[in-house]
Design a protein around this motif. Sequence first.
Motif, PDB file in Angstrom:
ATOM      1  N   HIS A  57       0.834  -1.206   0.000  1.00 21.17           N
ATOM      2  CA  HIS A  57       0.000   0.000   0.000  1.00 21.17           C
ATOM      3  C   HIS A  57       0.868   1.256   0.000  1.00 21.17           C
ATOM      4  O   HIS A  57       1.115   1.838  -1.022  1.00 21.17           O
ATOM      5  CB  HIS A  57      -0.963  -0.022   1.194  1.00 21.17           C
ATOM      6  CG  HIS A  57      -2.065  -1.025   1.043  1.00 21.17           C
ATOM      7  ND1 HIS A  57      -1.920  -2.355   1.351  1.00 21.17           N
ATOM      8  CD2 HIS A  57      -3.336  -0.890   0.589  1.00 21.17           C
ATOM      9  CE1 HIS A  57      -3.042  -3.001   1.093  1.00 21.17           C
ATOM     10  NE2 HIS A  57      -3.925  -2.138   0.627  1.00 21.17           N
ATOM     11  N   ASP A 113      -1.558  -0.851  -4.069  1.00 18.61           N
ATOM     12  CA  ASP A 113      -2.914  -0.306  -4.036  1.00 18.61           C
ATOM     13  C   ASP A 113      -2.977   1.163  -3.606  1.00 18.61           C
ATOM     14  O   ASP A 113      -2.094   1.657  -2.898  1.00 18.61           O
ATOM     15  CB  ASP A 113      -3.771  -1.114  -3.048  1.00 18.61           C
ATOM     16  CG  ASP A 113      -4.243  -2.435  -3.652  1.00 18.61           C
ATOM     17  OD1 ASP A 113      -3.777  -2.798  -4.741  1.00 18.61           O
ATOM     18  OD2 ASP A 113      -5.088  -3.091  -3.014  1.00 18.61           O
ATOM     19  N   ASP A 114      -4.061   1.794  -4.004  1.00 13.56           N
ATOM     20  CA  ASP A 114      -4.550   3.092  -3.518  1.00 13.56           C
ATOM     21  C   ASP A 114      -3.957   4.325  -4.185  1.00 13.56           C
ATOM     22  O   ASP A 114      -4.647   5.316  -4.338  1.00 13.56           O
ATOM     23  CB  ASP A 114      -4.425   3.224  -1.983  1.00 13.56           C
ATOM     24  CG  ASP A 114      -5.261   2.168  -1.258  1.00 13.56           C
ATOM     25  OD1 ASP A 114      -6.158   1.573  -1.897  1.00 13.56           O
ATOM     26  OD2 ASP A 114      -5.006   1.916  -0.061  1.00 13.56           O
ATOM     27  N   HIS A 168      -9.406   0.554  -8.846  1.00  7.71           N
ATOM     28  CA  HIS A 168      -9.679   0.194  -7.456  1.00  7.71           C
ATOM     29  C   HIS A 168     -10.926   0.998  -7.038  1.00  7.71           C
ATOM     30  O   HIS A 168     -11.013   1.420  -5.905  1.00  7.71           O
ATOM     31  CB  HIS A 168      -8.446   0.563  -6.628  1.00  7.71           C
ATOM     32  CG  HIS A 168      -8.341  -0.080  -5.286  1.00  7.71           C
ATOM     33  ND1 HIS A 168      -8.768  -1.344  -5.002  1.00  7.71           N
ATOM     34  CD2 HIS A 168      -7.812   0.404  -4.114  1.00  7.71           C
ATOM     35  CE1 HIS A 168      -8.508  -1.607  -3.720  1.00  7.71           C
ATOM     36  NE2 HIS A 168      -7.943  -0.563  -3.174  1.00  7.71           N
ATOM     37  N   HIS A 172     -13.301   4.191  -3.325  1.00  3.50           N
ATOM     38  CA  HIS A 172     -12.848   3.181  -2.360  1.00  3.50           C
ATOM     39  C   HIS A 172     -13.917   2.818  -1.316  1.00  3.50           C
ATOM     40  O   HIS A 172     -13.643   2.775  -0.109  1.00  3.50           O
ATOM     41  CB  HIS A 172     -11.568   3.658  -1.654  1.00  3.50           C
ATOM     42  CG  HIS A 172     -10.697   2.534  -1.165  1.00  3.50           C
ATOM     43  ND1 HIS A 172     -11.039   1.742  -0.078  1.00  3.50           N
ATOM     44  CD2 HIS A 172      -9.508   2.061  -1.603  1.00  3.50           C
ATOM     45  CE1 HIS A 172     -10.077   0.849   0.122  1.00  3.50           C
ATOM     46  NE2 HIS A 172      -9.148   1.011  -0.796  1.00  3.50           N
TER      47      HIS A 172
HETATM   48 ZN   LIG Z   1      -7.408  -0.025  -1.153  1.00  2.00          ZN
END
Ligand SMILES: [Zn+2]
Length: 367
Positions: A57, A113-114, A168, A172
């Motif tokens: 992350h 991710d993110d 994604h 979120h």
């Molecule tokens: Zn995420």
Amino acid sequence: MPLTKGNTKFSIEFLRQIFFVLSLKCFVLIIFFSFFTLIWSIQIKAREIVIPILTYHNFSSATEESYKINLEKFDEQMHYLATHNYSVISLSRLLAIKEKNELPPKPVVITIDDGYKSTYNLAYPVLKKYNFPATLFLYTDFIEKNQYSLTWEEIKEMSNHNFEIGSHSLSHPNLLKYKEGEREEDYIARIKKEIFLSKEILENRLGKRVKYFAYPYGAYSSLVKELVLVAGYEGILNANNMNNPFPINPASLNRQIIYGNNHFDSFIKILNQQIIPTSILFPPDGEILNNQFTKIGAKLKDNHLDMSSLTMKLGGAKVKFDFFPQTGEIIFTPSSPLIKKSYIVNITAKDKEDQSNKKISWLITIN
Ligand SMILES: [Zn+2]
């Protein structure tokens, strides 16, 4: 030695000797090959191909937290992969492999991710150093949102250098959760937008097809999965913390979350983690149930497990289970109502021959 009529007795004796020597050679060869095949088959059985898809992350050069890994630690992990014959491949390459013999040695996929700024500032230079590809899963509302977000420029640069971009979602959300008072049709329209529009935005900005979707919080149901497939994604990634068997299932790619505060040993353990074959999971993967007393378990197809090492966890907490050796069923029966939420169910055990760690895990939701 020429064979002539006057020499028949000698010739027969000679042939007998030749026959004896040849038989002995054959026997030795047969023994040798049987032994070789046995060793080979034992190794194959113990080391079925597993494909870890690692998930990171945030990155930091100072602190570490569960979702923020220290850069030195990250570099150490990448160095390990580079120096231990692992083949870090892109998601596209993995999905294009149809035959086992096309797989490179020890394949691993890296995902991030993110869309934190540190992906560009810290992780990207390390991955470039090892020439490792990766896939970024971005939620579009966060892009250029604040000083901790990636910019479109940075994303474009990485997408032109070995990085693939996946969706994604937009914002979120937990795609299983209804908003207060939300009707079913409004819920479906809202999550559809999260899945479809995020793809469109990324594609328009990057000028490339966006083929992969990772569920926010790893939460999904059969409905959510169906919508992701209808949107045209070719690979769907969860966060069930297990490795992938081969052939892989593009609609159900398992990922392993690499926590920043875990020890190096657990990273190695993840890379080597084998899969427990099962014939039935109950409730099935992605199921949403109303019954807070539902029985949870699996029918194990693996007879190489060290049964004394068998454990079962629900949402990270160990549970007491019954095991029925005659059917291979492992069952947890709740004695008090289960809290209404999503749970990763996992079953782990050691292989009784080589003591390797094995795992099966899936997601269920009690509503
Ligand atoms: Zn995420």
